[in-house]
Design an enzyme around this catalytic site. Structure first.
Site, PDB file in Angstrom:
ATOM      1  N   SER A  35       0.805  -1.223   0.000  1.00 44.76           N
ATOM      2  CA  SER A  35       0.000   0.000   0.000  1.00 44.76           C
ATOM      3  C   SER A  35       0.835   1.269   0.000  1.00 44.76           C
ATOM      4  CB  SER A  35      -0.949   0.009   1.202  1.00 44.76           C
ATOM      5  OG  SER A  35      -0.223  -0.082   2.411  1.00 44.76           O
ATOM      6  N   ASP A 325      -2.881   8.396   7.703  1.00 44.31           N
ATOM      7  CA  ASP A 325      -3.876   7.584   8.401  1.00 44.31           C
ATOM      8  C   ASP A 325      -3.160   6.702   9.417  1.00 44.31           C
ATOM      9  OD1 ASP A 325      -2.768   5.523   6.907  1.00 44.31           O
ATOM     10  OD2 ASP A 325      -4.495   5.264   5.588  1.00 44.31           O
ATOM     11  N   HIS A 328      -0.168   4.889   7.101  1.00 44.26           N
ATOM     12  CA  HIS A 328       0.625   5.421   5.995  1.00 44.26           C
ATOM     13  C   HIS A 328       1.118   6.846   6.222  1.00 44.26           C
ATOM     14  CE1 HIS A 328      -2.324   2.448   4.379  1.00 44.26           C
ATOM     15  NE2 HIS A 328      -1.196   1.947   3.874  1.00 44.26           N
TER      16      HIS A 328
END
Length: 367
Positions: A35, A325, A328
């Site tokens: 991600s 978040d 990340h």
């Protein structure tokens, strides 16, 4: 008759040169990751629980709409590519991708929740592990070979740049979670060894498929991401996770040092930004940040909020938060990490990162 044959041969040669120069006049990137590098693949996986398809993801990128990146702006791979003059590769699952787009831009296979190990991230239901990403890349090489022929295709892939940036999920969404078999099958030392054994096999396959100029990104202090802090009893960084990241980095660096001289024309490099990110977290004001322990996009006191949603509240100044978040980094933190990696990899002639474009796909040179 001889003249016609000679003319035909000349046209074949000229067409071949045009294809190679027109499509391969610049190096492109092939990105394998999770991600931290995903730029839209997971948004096109129908069953995955790991998506960045809701506001406020992408708020500081292009048109400000969600684009598949798990941050507010650019990823580290975006910034390094921009700084070194490489085009941003589109997501493999982008419906507009074809051979011409690949030859102009490369491909990003990164997938949120993906890991070095196939078993990592299974509770996300759907994600592309590194093995799966390599399988998809194999398909790409076959497709390009059909278009260009073997010699031109080999040249294209051997001149391309490769990024491998996975590993954190193998710990956070596998080994450090007791629901996974790996958590009771291995100890800290043997699990890192298992990762390195797997990663070595994967890098050898990539080399066989044409990868010559390859960078492996190391892990940051993953015990300090907001999710790990909120899951601890003290709210502080989780020391074990950080020690595992350091062990991974040391082992991965040693792996690439041992592999490079054994592989034909290989330039396999390792780089991590652990120390600088650790310092940012400990001394955020020194780097222009005001918050290094909680997410900019959150549900206030409801923690952990595993994703950013339209119901979330945003921090007042996104440039001052290290984390976007629970998992990340923010665009600003990614830029700092990218600059550190650029130094570690020894890139020269690097300019300032480009602003975020509306799309990852550059227009074809034939248009």
């Amino acid at each position: 008759m001889k003249f016609e044959i000679a003319l035909s041969l000349l046209l074949v040669v000229l067409v071949g040169i045009t294809i190679i120069q027109g499509c391969n006049g610049k190096a492109v990137q092939f990105i394998f990751g999770d991600s931290l590098s995903d730029n839209g693949n997971n948004n096109r996986l129908s069953m995955t629980l790991a998506k960045a398809n809701l506001p406020y993801y992408g708020i500081d990128f292009g048109n400000g709409l969600p684009n598949g990146r798990f941050t507010n702006g650019r990823t580290v791979a975006d910034i390094i590519g921009d700084s070194t003059g490489l085009p941003r590769p589109p997501a493999f699952l982008d419906p507009s991708i074809n051979e011409d787009v690949i030859l102009e831009n490369g491909v990003n296979y990164a997938s949120g929740g993906g890991g070095i190990l196939n078993e990592t991230g299974t509770y996300f239901i759907q994600r592309l592990s590194l093995w799966k990403q390599i399988e998809l890349f194999h398909g790409t090489t076959e497709s390009i070979t059909k278009k260009l022929g073997k010699q031109a295709s080999d040249e294209f892939f051997q001149e391309a740049r490769y990024v491998v940036a996975l590993g954190s999920n193998d710990f956070i969404n596998n080994y450090l979670m007791p629901v996974y078999r790996d958590s009771w099958t291995y100890n800290d030392e043997t699990f890192v060894e298992y990762l390195m054994e797997t990663l070595e096999k994967q890098l050898l396959v990539l080399h066989k498929l044409g990868a010559r100029k390859l960078m492996v990104f190391g892990l940051g202090p993953m015990g300090c991401i907001p999710l790990q802090r909120v899951l601890s009893t003290t709210g502080k960084c989780r020391d074990r996770a950080n020690k595992l990241a350091l062990s991974f980095n040391k082992a991965a660096n040693n792996l690439l040092i041992s592999l490079e001289p054994k592989l034909t024309n290989a330039s396999f490099k390792f780089g991590d930004a652990y120390d600088v990110v650790d310092d940012v977290i400990r001394n955020p004001y020194k780097y222009g940040f005001t918050n290094a322990d909680s997410p900019c996009c959150s549900l206030g006191r409801i923690r952990p909020a595993l994703t950013c949603t339209p119901a979330s509240t945003l921090c007042g100044d996104r440039t001052k938060y290290v984390f976007w978040d629970e998992y990340h980094p923010s665009d600003s933190a990614n830029e700092l990490i990218a600059k550190e990696l650029i130094k570690k990899f020894g890139f020269t002639g690097v300019g300032s990162p480009s602003p975020a474009p509306e799309s990852d796909i550059a227009p074809s040179s034939s248009n």
